[in-house]
Write a protein that holds these residues in place. Sequence first.
Motif, PDB file in Angstrom:
ATOM      1  N   ARG A 160       0.837  -1.208   0.000  1.00  0.00           N
ATOM      2  CA  ARG A 160       0.000   0.000   0.000  1.00  0.00           C
ATOM      3  C   ARG A 160       0.870   1.255   0.000  1.00  0.00           C
ATOM      4  O   ARG A 160       0.609   2.215  -0.746  1.00  0.00           O
ATOM      5  CB  ARG A 160      -0.879  -0.030   1.256  1.00  0.00           C
ATOM      6  CG  ARG A 160      -1.513   1.299   1.643  1.00  0.00           C
ATOM      7  CD  ARG A 160      -2.827   1.503   0.954  1.00  0.00           C
ATOM      8  NE  ARG A 160      -3.584   2.555   1.585  1.00  0.00           N
ATOM      9  CZ  ARG A 160      -3.388   3.856   1.398  1.00  0.00           C
ATOM     10  NH1 ARG A 160      -2.448   4.271   0.594  1.00  0.00           N
ATOM     11  NH2 ARG A 160      -4.141   4.750   1.997  1.00  0.00           N
ATOM     12  N   ILE A 161       1.920   1.261   0.806  1.00  0.00           N
ATOM     13  CA  ILE A 161       2.805   2.420   0.881  1.00  0.00           C
ATOM     14  C   ILE A 161       3.542   2.615  -0.439  1.00  0.00           C
ATOM     15  O   ILE A 161       3.681   3.737  -0.938  1.00  0.00           O
ATOM     16  CB  ILE A 161       3.800   2.257   2.045  1.00  0.00           C
ATOM     17  CG1 ILE A 161       3.070   2.395   3.386  1.00  0.00           C
ATOM     18  CG2 ILE A 161       4.927   3.284   1.952  1.00  0.00           C
ATOM     19  CD1 ILE A 161       3.935   2.111   4.595  1.00  0.00           C
ATOM     20  N   ASP A 162       4.025   1.519  -1.023  1.00  0.00           N
ATOM     21  CA  ASP A 162       4.743   1.618  -2.300  1.00  0.00           C
ATOM     22  C   ASP A 162       3.842   2.189  -3.395  1.00  0.00           C
ATOM     23  O   ASP A 162       4.258   3.055  -4.180  1.00  0.00           O
ATOM     24  CB  ASP A 162       5.261   0.238  -2.721  1.00  0.00           C
ATOM     25  CG  ASP A 162       6.418  -0.232  -1.869  1.00  0.00           C
ATOM     26  OD1 ASP A 162       7.027   0.606  -1.180  1.00  0.00           O
ATOM     27  OD2 ASP A 162       6.705  -1.451  -1.868  1.00  0.00           O
ATOM     28  N   LEU A 163       2.596   1.696  -3.455  1.00  0.00           N
ATOM     29  CA  LEU A 163       1.650   2.188  -4.461  1.00  0.00           C
ATOM     30  C   LEU A 163       1.321   3.661  -4.235  1.00  0.00           C
ATOM     31  O   LEU A 163       1.243   4.446  -5.185  1.00  0.00           O
ATOM     32  CB  LEU A 163       0.366   1.344  -4.423  1.00  0.00           C
ATOM     33  CG  LEU A 163       0.484  -0.096  -4.920  1.00  0.00           C
ATOM     34  CD1 LEU A 163      -0.812  -0.857  -4.659  1.00  0.00           C
ATOM     35  CD2 LEU A 163       0.834  -0.131  -6.397  1.00  0.00           C
ATOM     36  N   GLN A 164       1.138   4.030  -2.967  1.00  0.00           N
ATOM     37  CA  GLN A 164       0.828   5.427  -2.653  1.00  0.00           C
ATOM     38  C   GLN A 164       2.002   6.331  -2.999  1.00  0.00           C
ATOM     39  O   GLN A 164       1.818   7.458  -3.481  1.00  0.00           O
ATOM     40  CB  GLN A 164       0.476   5.567  -1.169  1.00  0.00           C
ATOM     41  CG  GLN A 164       0.116   6.978  -0.734  1.00  0.00           C
ATOM     42  CD  GLN A 164      -1.122   7.517  -1.421  1.00  0.00           C
ATOM     43  OE1 GLN A 164      -1.942   6.761  -1.939  1.00  0.00           O
ATOM     44  NE2 GLN A 164      -1.270   8.829  -1.456  1.00  0.00           N
ATOM     45  N   ASP A 165       3.216   5.838  -2.777  1.00  0.00           N
ATOM     46  CA  ASP A 165       4.410   6.623  -3.099  1.00  0.00           C
ATOM     47  C   ASP A 165       4.496   6.865  -4.610  1.00  0.00           C
ATOM     48  O   ASP A 165       4.802   7.974  -5.056  1.00  0.00           O
ATOM     49  CB  ASP A 165       5.655   5.886  -2.602  1.00  0.00           C
ATOM     50  CG  ASP A 165       6.904   6.750  -2.684  1.00  0.00           C
ATOM     51  OD1 ASP A 165       6.803   7.963  -2.444  1.00  0.00           O
ATOM     52  OD2 ASP A 165       7.976   6.210  -2.983  1.00  0.00           O
ATOM     53  N   GLN A 166       4.204   5.832  -5.391  1.00  0.00           N
ATOM     54  CA  GLN A 166       4.213   5.979  -6.844  1.00  0.00           C
ATOM     55  C   GLN A 166       3.116   6.951  -7.292  1.00  0.00           C
ATOM     56  O   GLN A 166       3.333   7.804  -8.164  1.00  0.00           O
ATOM     57  CB  GLN A 166       3.999   4.619  -7.508  1.00  0.00           C
ATOM     58  CG  GLN A 166       5.146   3.632  -7.284  1.00  0.00           C
ATOM     59  CD  GLN A 166       4.829   2.247  -7.822  1.00  0.00           C
ATOM     60  OE1 GLN A 166       3.928   2.062  -8.642  1.00  0.00           O
ATOM     61  NE2 GLN A 166       5.560   1.251  -7.351  1.00  0.00           N
ATOM     62  N   PHE A 167       1.938   6.813  -6.677  1.00  0.00           N
ATOM     63  CA  PHE A 167       0.814   7.687  -7.023  1.00  0.00           C
ATOM     64  C   PHE A 167       1.134   9.141  -6.671  1.00  0.00           C
ATOM     65  O   PHE A 167       0.849  10.059  -7.456  1.00  0.00           O
ATOM     66  CB  PHE A 167      -0.438   7.237  -6.276  1.00  0.00           C
ATOM     67  CG  PHE A 167      -1.621   8.151  -6.447  1.00  0.00           C
ATOM     68  CD1 PHE A 167      -2.268   8.256  -7.671  1.00  0.00           C
ATOM     69  CD2 PHE A 167      -2.087   8.920  -5.386  1.00  0.00           C
ATOM     70  CE1 PHE A 167      -3.350   9.107  -7.831  1.00  0.00           C
ATOM     71  CE2 PHE A 167      -3.169   9.768  -5.539  1.00  0.00           C
ATOM     72  CZ  PHE A 167      -3.803   9.862  -6.765  1.00  0.00           C
ATOM     73  N   ALA A 168       1.734   9.358  -5.501  1.00  0.00           N
ATOM     74  CA  ALA A 168       2.094  10.711  -5.074  1.00  0.00           C
ATOM     75  C   ALA A 168       3.073  11.341  -6.061  1.00  0.00           C
ATOM     76  O   ALA A 168       2.978  12.535  -6.374  1.00  0.00           O
ATOM     77  CB  ALA A 168       2.695  10.684  -3.670  1.00  0.00           C
ATOM     78  N   GLY A 169       4.004  10.525  -6.573  1.00  0.00           N
ATOM     79  CA  GLY A 169       4.952  11.031  -7.562  1.00  0.00           C
ATOM     80  C   GLY A 169       4.251  11.460  -8.838  1.00  0.00           C
ATOM     81  O   GLY A 169       4.579  12.518  -9.418  1.00  0.00           O
ATOM     82  N   LYS A 170       3.278  10.677  -9.283  1.00  0.00           N
ATOM     83  CA  LYS A 170       2.535  11.014 -10.499  1.00  0.00           C
ATOM     84  C   LYS A 170       1.687  12.269 -10.299  1.00  0.00           C
ATOM     85  O   LYS A 170       1.602  13.128 -11.187  1.00  0.00           O
ATOM     86  CB  LYS A 170       1.646   9.839 -10.912  1.00  0.00           C
ATOM     87  CG  LYS A 170       2.416   8.617 -11.389  1.00  0.00           C
ATOM     88  CD  LYS A 170       1.482   7.471 -11.745  1.00  0.00           C
ATOM     89  CE  LYS A 170       2.269   6.249 -12.219  1.00  0.00           C
ATOM     90  NZ  LYS A 170       1.382   5.106 -12.547  1.00  0.00           N
TER      91      LYS A 170
END
Length: 291
Positions: free
Chosen positions: A228-238
């Motif tokens: 969940r954290i990894d996906l959120q980190d990628q989403f935040a970058g986008k």
Amino acid sequence: MSSINYNSSASSALQTLRDINSNLTTTQNRVSTGLKVEKASDNVAYWSISTTMKSDNKALGAASDALGIGAAKVDTAYAAMDSAIDVVNEIKAKLTTASETSVDKDQVQLEVSKLQEQLTAIGQAASFNGENWVVQGSGSTTTVVDGFIRDSSGSVKVTTASFEAGTYAMFSAISSGVGTGGVLGAVMTIALSSASTQGAIDAYLTTVETALGNLTKGAAALGALSTRIDLQDQFAGKISDAIDAGVSRLVDADMEEESARLSALQTQQQLAVQSLSIANSSSQSILSLFR
């Protein structure tokens, strides 16, 4: 009619030159800064939107940094649980060995005791920046910051992801160097002796199996949170990239267009200076009337 007090041609040429110089200054500033909206007076609406979005993007960046801290906490807790599973599996193997009637159960207990000490050491060491997720009281919940949002009403808030640390904690406390409570509390009470019966050993094996199951669930929950954290980190970058692109469209200057405009204004400036010079020279012809 010609007048020595007022030269309308020169006045008109001067006003034209002033307008060109003003536009030239604006264009030169855009070229040097790369911005077409540098201050509120340039475009109130765009400046206001871009200022707000830049602020939100900075907060989003801080949330992404916090995600990194949260990921480190999760990774630390997961490493502890993974190591604890290996140790509990060793205890399980020792108990299986103790089921053999010819084995010295007291000697097996010496090994089990060292493994129990290792479990306590793992629990104590699983701390990140003073926060230990595997030593938690019953019912406690830990959280990590995972985002920053602004809703349609303009309200802002920080979002978090939670983990039921009290449910999956290895120990509820570590007292006098010994872990107690939690999913491993019962494992820490295992005490073999030469008088231990097979029934007692089987009960210990059941205790160990229960602990393994709970540790596995805890590690799985941490793994899910890590994803969940990894996906959120990628989403935040986008999202951050999208905000940067949106702000750029609002306030950044089109350098190709500004370059072309600068060249045109420089030419206009030269022509306006020539026009003003011609307009000023026309009044000199009045002198010829008095010769």
